[in-house]
Design an enzyme around this catalytic site. Structure first.
Site, mmCIF file in Angstrom:
data_model
loop_
_atom_site.group_PDB
_atom_site.id
_atom_site.type_symbol
_atom_site.label_atom_id
_atom_site.label_comp_id
_atom_site.label_asym_id
_atom_site.label_seq_id
_atom_site.Cartn_x
_atom_site.Cartn_y
_atom_site.Cartn_z
ATOM 1 N N HIS A 17 -10.192 -5.056 -3.442
ATOM 2 C CA HIS A 17 -8.863 -5.303 -2.864
ATOM 3 C C HIS A 17 -8.997 -5.702 -1.408
ATOM 4 O O HIS A 17 -9.887 -5.244 -0.692
ATOM 5 C CB HIS A 17 -7.957 -4.077 -2.977
ATOM 6 C CG HIS A 17 -8.578 -2.812 -2.463
ATOM 7 N ND1 HIS A 17 -9.482 -2.081 -3.199
ATOM 8 C CD2 HIS A 17 -8.439 -2.160 -1.282
ATOM 9 C CE1 HIS A 17 -9.872 -1.027 -2.493
ATOM 10 N NE2 HIS A 17 -9.263 -1.058 -1.314
ATOM 11 N N LEU A 18 -8.094 -6.579 -0.979
ATOM 12 C CA LEU A 18 -7.959 -6.945 0.424
ATOM 13 C C LEU A 18 -6.785 -6.169 0.992
ATOM 14 O O LEU A 18 -5.750 -6.036 0.335
ATOM 15 C CB LEU A 18 -7.651 -8.433 0.579
ATOM 16 C CG LEU A 18 -8.777 -9.465 0.413
ATOM 17 C CD1 LEU A 18 -9.300 -9.449 -1.007
ATOM 18 C CD2 LEU A 18 -8.284 -10.843 0.803
ATOM 19 N N GLY A 52 -16.101 2.647 3.448
ATOM 20 C CA GLY A 52 -14.874 3.441 3.365
ATOM 21 C C GLY A 52 -13.993 3.092 2.177
ATOM 22 O O GLY A 52 -12.804 3.417 2.172
ATOM 23 N N GLN A 53 -14.570 2.452 1.159
ATOM 24 C CA GLN A 53 -13.776 2.081 -0.017
ATOM 25 C C GLN A 53 -13.486 3.325 -0.847
ATOM 26 O O GLN A 53 -14.397 4.094 -1.165
ATOM 27 C CB GLN A 53 -14.541 1.047 -0.861
ATOM 28 C CG GLN A 53 -13.742 0.555 -2.051
ATOM 29 C CD GLN A 53 -14.495 -0.492 -2.882
ATOM 30 O OE1 GLN A 53 -15.639 -0.840 -2.571
ATOM 31 N NE2 GLN A 53 -13.860 -0.956 -3.920
ATOM 32 N N ASP A 80 0.855 -1.190 0.000
ATOM 33 C CA ASP A 80 0.000 0.000 0.000
ATOM 34 C C ASP A 80 0.893 1.243 0.000
ATOM 35 O O ASP A 80 1.910 1.287 0.695
ATOM 36 C CB ASP A 80 -0.914 -0.006 1.231
ATOM 37 C CG ASP A 80 -2.053 0.989 1.103
ATOM 38 O OD1 ASP A 80 -3.210 0.555 0.969
ATOM 39 O OD2 ASP A 80 -1.782 2.219 1.139
ATOM 40 N N ASN A 115 -12.728 -3.197 2.601
ATOM 41 C CA ASN A 115 -13.656 -2.069 2.635
ATOM 42 C C ASN A 115 -14.539 -2.147 1.391
ATOM 43 O O ASN A 115 -14.033 -2.341 0.285
ATOM 44 C CB ASN A 115 -12.881 -0.748 2.657
ATOM 45 C CG ASN A 115 -12.018 -0.609 3.895
ATOM 46 O OD1 ASN A 115 -12.388 -1.094 4.961
ATOM 47 N ND2 ASN A 115 -10.872 0.022 3.776
HETATM 48 P P1 5GP Z 1 -9.693 1.521 0.342
HETATM 49 O O1 5GP Z 1 -9.802 2.791 1.124
HETATM 50 O O2 5GP Z 1 -10.364 1.650 -1.016
HETATM 51 O O3 5GP Z 1 -10.095 0.301 1.067
HETATM 52 O O4 5GP Z 1 -8.141 1.324 0.074
HETATM 53 C C1 5GP Z 1 -7.455 1.877 -0.994
HETATM 54 C C2 5GP Z 1 -5.998 1.783 -0.645
HETATM 55 O O5 5GP Z 1 -5.246 1.984 -1.819
HETATM 56 C C3 5GP Z 1 -5.538 2.833 0.375
HETATM 57 O O6 5GP Z 1 -5.003 2.177 1.515
HETATM 58 C C4 5GP Z 1 -4.488 3.640 -0.386
HETATM 59 O O7 5GP Z 1 -3.395 4.011 0.425
HETATM 60 C C5 5GP Z 1 -4.074 2.677 -1.489
HETATM 61 N N1 5GP Z 1 -3.636 3.335 -2.700
HETATM 62 C C6 5GP Z 1 -4.229 4.373 -3.337
HETATM 63 N N2 5GP Z 1 -3.546 4.701 -4.442
HETATM 64 C C7 5GP Z 1 -2.500 3.839 -4.525
HETATM 65 C C8 5GP Z 1 -1.437 3.677 -5.461
HETATM 66 O O8 5GP Z 1 -1.321 4.387 -6.464
HETATM 67 N N3 5GP Z 1 -0.536 2.690 -5.213
HETATM 68 C C9 5GP Z 1 -0.642 1.886 -4.114
HETATM 69 N N4 5GP Z 1 0.293 0.962 -3.962
HETATM 70 N N5 5GP Z 1 -1.633 2.003 -3.220
HETATM 71 C C10 5GP Z 1 -2.555 2.972 -3.416
#
Ligand code: 5GP
Ligand code: ZN
Length: 112
Positions: A98-99, A91-92, A29, A85
């Site tokens: 993704h996990l 909170g997605q 992440d 999420n």
């Molecule tokens: P969500 O909030 O949708 O469950 O998680 C999305 C995750 O993707 C977040 O933890 C955020 O830090 C990560 N993320 C967003 N953009 C990027 C990216 O460009 N590269 C990587 N490796 N992670 C990302």
């Protein structure tokens, strides 16, 4: 398709590919919430967990199996947390399933 994680899966946006099969990919992440914070995605686009079918057991199993493998690879012998999420209330923020695999720190409940 203009999807960040599809571009990562395709290799258009480079990441450290920690674990990979034909179906799934794990990478760090960008904004880690724990010393180990790995994302595990299907290479195929699903907007969220809610966009999968209960019959897609192979894919869903592969995602969880990948989490177990990455946790072993990262040495998470004291345990870890796997989070998915889903949607606005979940909170997605990235609309590609993704996990989150979080580890190497104690995580209480409720989160905070
Ligand atoms: P969500 O909030 O949708 O469950 O998680 C999305 C995750 O993707 C977040 O933890 C955020 O830090 C990560 N993320 C967003 N953009 C990027 C990216 O460009 N590269 C990587 N490796 N992670 C990302
Ligand atoms: Zn996608």
């Amino acid at each position: 398709m203009d999807c960040l994680f599809c571009k990562i899966a395709a290799g258009t946006i480079p990441v450290t590919r920690l674990y990979e099969t034909d179906e799934v990919l794990a990478f760090p992440d960008i904004n880690p919430q724990a010393p180990v914070h790995t994302l595990i995605i299907p290479k195929a686009h699903y907007a969220s967990l809610a966009h999968t079918s209960p019959t897609e057991t192979a894919l869903l199993g592969s995602l969880l199996g990948a989490a177990v493998e990455v946790a072993k690879q990262q040495g998470l012998v004291n345990g870890y947390r796997v989070v998915i999420n889903t949607g606005q209330d979940g909170g997605q923020t990235v609309e590609h399933l993704h996990l989150h695999l979080l580890g190497q720190r104690h995580m209480g409940w409720p989160p905070g």
